[in-house]
Design an enzyme around this catalytic site. Structure first.
Site, PDB file in Angstrom:
ATOM      1  N   GLU A 296       0.740  -1.159  -0.153  1.00  0.00           N
ATOM      2  CA  GLU A 296      -0.116  -0.042   0.049  1.00  0.00           C
ATOM      3  C   GLU A 296       0.859   1.212   0.065  1.00  0.00           C
ATOM      4  O   GLU A 296       0.716   2.330  -0.596  1.00  0.00           O
ATOM      5  CB  GLU A 296      -0.941  -0.087   1.027  1.00  0.00           C
ATOM      6  CG  GLU A 296      -1.737  -1.300   1.404  1.00  0.00           C
ATOM      7  CD  GLU A 296      -2.480  -1.616   0.179  1.00  0.00           C
ATOM      8  OE1 GLU A 296      -2.810  -0.870  -0.695  1.00  0.00           O
ATOM      9  OE2 GLU A 296      -2.659  -2.892  -0.018  1.00  0.00           O
ATOM     10  N   HIS A 299       2.246   1.854  -3.598  1.00  0.00           N
ATOM     11  CA  HIS A 299       1.349   2.637  -4.319  1.00  0.00           C
ATOM     12  C   HIS A 299       1.133   4.077  -4.361  1.00  0.00           C
ATOM     13  O   HIS A 299       0.883   4.863  -5.245  1.00  0.00           O
ATOM     14  CB  HIS A 299      -0.261   2.107  -3.735  1.00  0.00           C
ATOM     15  CG  HIS A 299      -0.774   1.042  -4.526  1.00  0.00           C
ATOM     16  ND1 HIS A 299      -0.703   0.721  -5.878  1.00  0.00           N
ATOM     17  CD2 HIS A 299      -1.467  -0.032  -4.037  1.00  0.00           C
ATOM     18  CE1 HIS A 299      -1.263  -0.558  -6.145  1.00  0.00           C
ATOM     19  NE2 HIS A 299      -1.724  -0.872  -5.004  1.00  0.00           N
TER      20      HIS A 299
HETATM   21  N1  TRP Z   1      -6.074  -1.513  -4.143  1.00  0.00           N
HETATM   22  C1  TRP Z   1      -6.151  -2.525  -3.233  1.00  0.00           C
HETATM   23  C2  TRP Z   1      -4.669  -3.167  -3.341  1.00  0.00           C
HETATM   24  O1  TRP Z   1      -4.389  -3.837  -4.137  1.00  0.00           O
HETATM   25  C3  TRP Z   1      -7.158  -3.434  -3.664  1.00  0.00           C
HETATM   26  C4  TRP Z   1      -8.515  -3.383  -3.050  1.00  0.00           C
HETATM   27  C5  TRP Z   1      -8.664  -3.040  -1.539  1.00  0.00           C
HETATM   28  C6  TRP Z   1      -9.789  -3.508  -3.585  1.00  0.00           C
HETATM   29  N2  TRP Z   1     -10.006  -3.158  -1.293  1.00  0.00           N
HETATM   30  C7  TRP Z   1     -10.770  -3.071  -2.506  1.00  0.00           C
HETATM   31  C8  TRP Z   1     -10.040  -3.666  -4.837  1.00  0.00           C
HETATM   32  C9  TRP Z   1     -12.127  -3.141  -2.801  1.00  0.00           C
HETATM   33  C10 TRP Z   1     -11.684  -3.814  -5.077  1.00  0.00           C
HETATM   34  C11 TRP Z   1     -12.474  -3.679  -4.066  1.00  0.00           C
HETATM   35  O2  TRP Z   1      -3.727  -2.687  -2.739  1.00  0.00           O
HETATM   36 ZN    ZN Z   2      -2.432  -2.993  -4.777  1.00  0.00          ZN
END
Ligand code: TRP
Ligand code: ZN
Length: 863
Positions: A296, A299
């Protein structure tokens, strides 16, 4: 029936009709009636006078345009269409939502009394009407008004104001200076314990770090905090990337559909991916937490500063960020172990996805429900595709590409093509053929043949590549194939740079290609696809003696582990064929090789334990059609029993020798891993001494050891099983995350009572179908680790799953859709089972309010 859900296509992409500036949001929090006021400026991009704002399950209260009440709009099921707009229009929309009744865990909802949001992928439209797409970026100003019993009112960016209100409520205002798409918005409100820390960035800026956990959980927060600081330092050192805000917050919540979410400056985490101490969490949990906290955090640059143009490009941020978190784990811990882990995930789960009805390229071309595409293909195969570029370009070249990518695209919403272009341009390397990886579907196959000309001392490697039947791409792929040549004495034979980059990597770019290695004294043994250099299956007729040679002499831990896996696989395969389980004995050559391995405890014990891990049912089932359920299970069990029985004295001696110091050092972790491996085998050949060891270790205050002992007992259906499980239940009912381990153990029991037991656990005081962690613990473990009962040929295992999916369809469509996966690949089973699995899918297809999530998967599977 309502109209069928419609797919969206990548090739239909249109840029947004309007740009948005300065979004200001005001929330007046209330469980049933939260009022949301949104103000923003719309600028038409192409003369449009109407705009379609996304919005679902919202109650619209009022619309103003340029300060005037505006009635020229159309309200649709999925949005609000405003007409008669000036080229630049100030919009104000007031709507209400009901977080207290939102069980989907998407949008704004209550998790154990705390408000939190989940907006990725398309959840922001459940909060307010907006252009809810990743290529619409704007700044956010957020005012949260809430009750004083909720002292923390959090959103993205920096806190700029706060105060008391006359009616006993209070408010806090936040400003996020970085433009972001709506999926990165977050709001959290509640009462928490807070762990605070600081990080000084490389350039000397002080960043406040805050970790919010449920009251009473502070003692389980330090590991996640330490992980965060390690991640921040690592991204500076390896990727030259520094954090950009003055504050970084992480909130742990109990109700969450995934692992965690990278909202700008305010990550929301599943509490299972944050909370850990040695009494409640296993070494594996500690590792997973570190990697997700890293993921995270990473990201922030790969996802947030540079984001996706549209959701078809999801792998742009996820494949790359998984690659980065894998490298983080590898740099901090054991590279080989992390590689083994990643390869197991791809082979077991991603290859299965490739072979099933949901097969898709890492950049999907069509989607009905985006939430269905947070897959092992997009994430883990996506990471493999990034890793191949890294292999082809080398670390320095890859980093040049990253630099180019950020120079060009910081602050933008871009595509996978943009990423590859940056890599290509920065290195002057043509990657146009390589880009086929973004379109191809299914697992490519590499077939290898070798020949040796003794007179010339020439060894020739013939490689051929072929595509899966479901692959729309026909042209050959650009595949980096890492190899190693070993001579008869086990020495590594040097390969000239002209044949293989860094003496290792050859580039397969044609359908068939031959590579010649000259100047050899005798026929070498070849290691192929070393380090799993491409996400492919490999077909090469390695003889047992060659695999034993590799297992002994290959230069990498990975290659030696892989050779042993191949040896196990070959044994299992022949056992499935002969079905002579009772007579089967582990061949002397293999027994000998394994006992030699166990003789030396001076190396990395974690890797040693991996070498004694026989491939599982799911990984092996791909090699069979139809999957021979009972024989395959029995073959695996027979091999494991043989390993236990033939080496029993060595297992005993090893077990008695191993002592960890109780710390989290990699040596202590490795020791515990190996101890558990010993006990796993010993439980299968238990005697009174071993029973004493199981009992004793199950009383450990270290969760890794405790669970290792109980798991060994459960797997062996040991006489102690019930007793140990009952003790665990009594001890841990106050800690739901620990109880998840217990639910998973229960679900993996193979006794005849298994299904009734699982059904009765639905009414255990700790179980809650609305909580995805509980469902995954019990049902995920059942479908993954109990093939014998899940695939019972009376269909009761399938019915158990089908009934639960039907219940969750309305409660939590995302979770329902995630657990349906094992039913989708019915075509891989015999006719009876096919019929039973299909019957469950057909029953679900008839549900009155079938969610888009389930519809998409069931429709693909059945049609
Ligand atoms: N972007 C998140 C990750 O991979 C993924 C994610 C978290 C997500 N909560 C979600 C995707 C709910 C779809 C729905 O770090
Ligand atoms: Zn991710």
């Amino acid at each position: 029936m309502t109209s069928k859900p419609q797919a969206k296509y990548l090739h239909d992409y249109q840029p947004p009709t309007h740009a948005v500036e300065n979004l200001s949001l005001t929330f007046e929090l209330d469980p049933q009636n939260t009022q949301v006021t949104a103000r923003f400026t719309l600028t038409a991009q192409s003369g449009a006078t109407s705009v379609m704002l996304d919005g679902i399950e919202l109650t619209l209260n009022s619309v103003k345009v340029n300060g005037q009440n505006h009635s020229d709009y159309t309200l649709h099921d999925t949005g609000l269409e405003l007409h008669g707009l000036s080229p630049r229009a100030e919009i104000e929309i007031v709507n209400t939502i009901s977080p207290g009744t939102n069980t989907s865990l998407e949008g704004l909802y209550l998790s154990d009394g705390a408000y939190c949001t989940q907006c990725e992928a398309e959840g922001f439209r459940k909060i307010t009407y907006f252009l809810d797409r990743p290529d619409v970026l704007t700044t956010y100003q957020v005012k949260i008004i809430g009750p004083k019993e909720m002292p923390y009112l959090l959103s993205n960016g920096n806190k700029v104001d706060s105060g008391e209100l006359a009616d006993g409520r209070h408010y806090v205002c936040w400003e996020d200076p970085f433009k972001k798409p709506s999926y990165l918005f977050a709001l959290v409100a509640g009462d928490f314990d807070v762990l605070s820390d600081k990080f000084e960035t490389r350039s000397g800026r002080q960043v406040d770090l805050q970790l919010f956990v449920d009251k009473g959980n502070l003692s389980k927060a330090p590991h996640a905090m330490t992980s965060l600081k390690k991640a921040m330092a690592w991204d500076e050192a390896r990727f030259d990337l520094e954090y950009d805000l003055d504050i970084y917050m992480i909130v742990a919540v109990d109700f969450f559909n995934m692992g965690a979410m990278e909202n700008k400056g305010l990550n929301v985490f599943n509490s299972a991916c944050v909370l850990a101490n040695q009494e409640t969490a296993t070494d594996r949990d500690f590792h997973v937490i570190e990697s997700i906290v890293g993921h995270e955090y990473f990201h922030n640059w790969t996802g947030n500063r540079v984001t996706c143009r549209d959701w078809f490009q999801l792998s742009l941020k996820e494949g790359l960020t998984v690659f980065r978190d894998q490298e983080f784990s590898s740099d901090l811990g054991s590279r080989a172990l992390n590689r083994i882990d990643a390869v197991n995930t791809v082979r077991t789960h991603q290859f299965a996805e490739d072979a099933g009805p949901m097969a898709h390229p890492i950049r999907p071309q069509q989607v009905i429900e985006m939430n269905n595409f947070y897959t092992v293909t997009v994430y883990n195969k996506g990471a493999e595709v990034i890793r191949m570029m890294h292999t082809i370009l080398g670390e320095a070249g890859f980093q040049k590409g990253m630099k180019q990518y950020f120079e060009r695209h910081d602050g933008q919403a871009v595509t996978c093509d943009d990423f590859v272009a940056a890599m290509s341009d920065a290195n002057g390397k043509d990657l146009s053929q390589f880009k086929l990886w973004y379109n191809q579907v299914g697992t490519p196959k590499i077939s290898a043949r070798t020949s040796y000309d003794a007179q010339q001392g020439e060894f020739t490697l013939h490689l051929a590549q072929s595509h899966a039947d479901n692959d729309p791409v026909e042209a050959p792929l650009h595949i980096p194939v890492a190899i190693e040549l070993l001579d008869q004495q086990g020495q590594v034979i040097a390969i000239p740079e002209s044949t293989a980059k860094q003496g290792k990597v050859i580039e397969l770019t044609e359908k068939q290609q031959s590579f010649v290695f000259a100047g050899l004294k005798d026929e070498p043994v070849v290691v192929l696809l070393e380090d799993f250099s491409a996400p492919c299956t490999l077909n090469y007729d390695h003889k047992q003696h060659q695999l034993l040679h590799i297992a002994k002499f290959a230069s990498s831990d990975y290659a030696r582990w892989e050779a042993i896996q191949q040896l196990y696989k070959a044994e299992i395969k022949s056992l499935v064929n002969t079905q002579a389980f009772a007579e089967y004995r582990l061949p002397e050559s293999l027994t000998h090789a394994l006992s030699v391995l166990l003789d030396d405890l001076s190396g990395d014990l974690s890797i040693l334990a991996e070498q004694f891990t026989v491939p599982g049912f799911d990984a092996l089932s791909a090699d069979h059609n139809p999957v021979p359920v009972e024989p395959l299970h029995q073959a695996i069990s027979t091999i494991e029993y043989q390993i236990a029985q033939k080496l029993k004295p060595v297992w005993c001696a090893t077990y008695e020798q191993l002592n960890d110091d109780g710390s989290l050092s990699s040596a202590a972790v490795a020791t515990r891993t190996m101890k558990n491996k010993c006990l796993f085998y010993l439980a299968l050949v238990s005697d009174s001494q071993i029973q004493g060891w199981i009992q004793e270790q199950s009383e450990s205050h270290n969760m890794t050891l405790k669970l290792g002992a109980i798991r060994a007992a459960v797997n062996a259906d040991h006489v102690l099983t019930q007793l140990l499980l009952d003790d665990f239940d009594k001890q841990w009912q106050s800690d739901l995350l620990v109880m998840d381990k217990w639910f998973a153990l229960q679900a993996s029991r193979r006794d005849d009572n298994c299904l009734d037991n699982i059904l009765s656990l639905y009414s255990h005081p700790c179980f809650d179908k609305a909580n995805p962690n509980r469902v995954r613990a019990l049902i995920g473990a059942f479908t993954r680790s109990n093939p014998l009962h899940f695939h019972r040929n009376d269909g009761q295992g399938y019915a158990l799953l089908g009934d639960l999916i039907a219940e969750l369809n309305q409660v939590n469509p995302q979770n329902a859709s995630r657990i349906i996966t094992p039913l989708l690949s019915f075509k891989r089973f015999d006719e009876t089972r096919q019929g039973l699995m299909k019957a469950q899918l057909e029953k679900l297809a008839r549900l009155p309010e079938l969610s888009d999530d389930l519809y998409e998967k069931i429709d693909k599977a059945l049609n």
